[in-house]
Design a protein around this motif. Structure first.
Motif, PDB file in Angstrom:
ATOM      1  N   SER A  54       9.608  66.441  33.957  1.00 14.45           N
ATOM      2  CA  SER A  54       9.692  67.115  35.251  1.00 14.45           C
ATOM      3  C   SER A  54       8.959  66.324  36.329  1.00 14.45           C
ATOM      4  O   SER A  54       9.476  66.141  37.427  1.00 14.45           O
ATOM      5  N   ASP A  55       7.747  65.902  36.008  1.00 15.80           N
ATOM      6  CA  ASP A  55       6.914  65.155  36.951  1.00 15.80           C
ATOM      7  C   ASP A  55       6.943  63.685  36.543  1.00 15.80           C
ATOM      8  O   ASP A  55       6.453  63.330  35.472  1.00 15.80           O
ATOM      9  N   TRP A  56       7.523  62.842  37.411  1.00 12.71           N
ATOM     10  CA  TRP A  56       7.733  61.438  37.073  1.00 12.71           C
ATOM     11  C   TRP A  56       6.796  60.546  37.870  1.00 12.71           C
ATOM     12  O   TRP A  56       6.576  60.759  39.052  1.00 12.71           O
ATOM     13  N   GLY A  57       6.276  59.519  37.195  1.00 15.33           N
ATOM     14  CA  GLY A  57       5.493  58.469  37.826  1.00 15.33           C
ATOM     15  C   GLY A  57       6.228  57.166  37.604  1.00 15.33           C
ATOM     16  O   GLY A  57       7.202  57.109  36.857  1.00 15.33           O
ATOM     17  N   TYR A  58       5.792  56.105  38.250  1.00  9.89           N
ATOM     18  CA  TYR A  58       6.516  54.846  38.103  1.00  9.89           C
ATOM     19  C   TYR A  58       5.577  53.659  37.968  1.00  9.89           C
ATOM     20  O   TYR A  58       4.423  53.704  38.364  1.00  9.89           O
ATOM     21  N   PHE A  59       6.109  52.614  37.379  1.00 13.79           N
ATOM     22  CA  PHE A  59       5.410  51.345  37.245  1.00 13.79           C
ATOM     23  C   PHE A  59       5.707  50.501  38.476  1.00 13.79           C
ATOM     24  O   PHE A  59       6.805  50.545  39.009  1.00 13.79           O
ATOM     25  N   ASP A  60       4.749  49.704  38.853  1.00 15.67           N
ATOM     26  CA  ASP A  60       4.967  48.731  39.920  1.00 15.67           C
ATOM     27  C   ASP A  60       5.731  47.561  39.310  1.00 15.67           C
ATOM     28  O   ASP A  60       5.180  46.800  38.517  1.00 15.67           O
ATOM     29  N   ILE A  61       7.004  47.454  39.660  1.00 18.08           N
ATOM     30  CA  ILE A  61       7.813  46.352  39.140  1.00 18.08           C
ATOM     31  C   ILE A  61       8.188  45.376  40.251  1.00 18.08           C
ATOM     32  O   ILE A  61       9.162  44.626  40.133  1.00 18.08           O
ATOM     33  N   GLY A  62       7.418  45.386  41.319  1.00 14.14           N
ATOM     34  CA  GLY A  62       7.666  44.446  42.409  1.00 14.14           C
ATOM     35  C   GLY A  62       9.059  44.603  42.984  1.00 14.14           C
ATOM     36  O   GLY A  62       9.489  45.700  43.290  1.00 14.14           O
ATOM     37  N   SER A  63       9.786  43.503  43.080  1.00 17.58           N
ATOM     38  CA  SER A  63      11.136  43.540  43.658  1.00 17.58           C
ATOM     39  C   SER A  63      12.194  43.950  42.650  1.00 17.58           C
ATOM     40  O   SER A  63      13.380  43.956  42.969  1.00 17.58           O
ATOM     41  N   GLY A  64      11.797  44.310  41.435  1.00 21.73           N
ATOM     42  CA  GLY A  64      12.743  44.794  40.434  1.00 21.73           C
ATOM     43  C   GLY A  64      12.844  43.872  39.232  1.00 21.73           C
ATOM     44  O   GLY A  64      12.161  42.860  39.138  1.00 21.73           O
ATOM     45  N   ILE A  65      13.713  44.272  38.299  1.00 21.74           N
ATOM     46  CA  ILE A  65      13.968  43.476  37.095  1.00 21.74           C
ATOM     47  C   ILE A  65      15.451  43.105  37.111  1.00 21.74           C
ATOM     48  O   ILE A  65      16.324  43.974  37.002  1.00 21.74           O
ATOM     49  N   LYS A  66      15.735  41.832  37.289  1.00 25.26           N
ATOM     50  CA  LYS A  66      17.112  41.355  37.379  1.00 25.26           C
ATOM     51  C   LYS A  66      17.825  41.488  36.035  1.00 25.26           C
ATOM     52  O   LYS A  66      17.188  41.474  34.978  1.00 25.26           O
ATOM     53  N   PRO A  67      19.165  41.579  36.068  1.00 27.97           N
ATOM     54  CA  PRO A  67      19.919  41.615  34.809  1.00 27.97           C
ATOM     55  C   PRO A  67      19.553  40.417  33.935  1.00 27.97           C
ATOM     56  O   PRO A  67      19.428  39.289  34.422  1.00 27.97           O
ATOM     57  N   GLY A  68      19.314  40.682  32.641  1.00 26.89           N
ATOM     58  CA  GLY A  68      18.969  39.638  31.705  1.00 26.89           C
ATOM     59  C   GLY A  68      17.502  39.236  31.698  1.00 26.89           C
ATOM     60  O   GLY A  68      17.090  38.412  30.888  1.00 26.89           O
ATOM     61  N   SER A  69      16.694  39.833  32.575  1.00 22.73           N
ATOM     62  CA  SER A  69      15.273  39.485  32.665  1.00 22.73           C
ATOM     63  C   SER A  69      14.400  40.489  31.929  1.00 22.73           C
ATOM     64  O   SER A  69      14.782  41.629  31.720  1.00 22.73           O
TER      65      SER A  69
END
Length: 114
Positions: A54-69
């Protein structure tokens, strides 16, 4: 914590260790980390976690995770009072989201594939 929703290709457990911003269990003094691999064709924009779905937190993944990375992620010390069992999901650049899946983040070498 606030998290956006994601599409998950499917989550599997494997081996890995890591390094940048999320949650951990109070029962452990060591830094908790895991790897996240994007096996889809859309970039991951958020990795979200929740003890209760219900209550979601998130990781700092910067600009994201590209496909295959693969990215190394570390739980933030502010979450040390949370349990090891957490739900995880990913949000994608195409607006889709994965289904949440439950993992034990106290497990050594946890690796998740989205």
């Amino acid at each position: 914590m606030t998290f956006n929703t994601l599409r998950l290709g499917f989550i599997t457990i494997a081996v890995g260790i890591a390094g940048n911003g999320l949650l951990a269990s109070a029962a452990h003094a060591a830094e908790f980390s895991f790897t996240a691999t994007n096996t889809t064709t859309s970039a991951i924009t958020e990795v979200l976690v929740s003890e209760n779905k219900s209550d979601w937190g998130y990781f700092d993944i910067g600009s994201g995770i590209k496909p295959g990375s693969t990215a190394n992620l570390v739980w933030d010390q502010s979450t040390n009072s949370e349990g090891c069992a957490q739900w995880v999901k990913a949000a994608y650049a195409d607006g889709s989201e994965s289904e949440p899946a439950k993992f034990d983040f106290c497990e050594d070498g946890l690796a998740i594939e989205f």
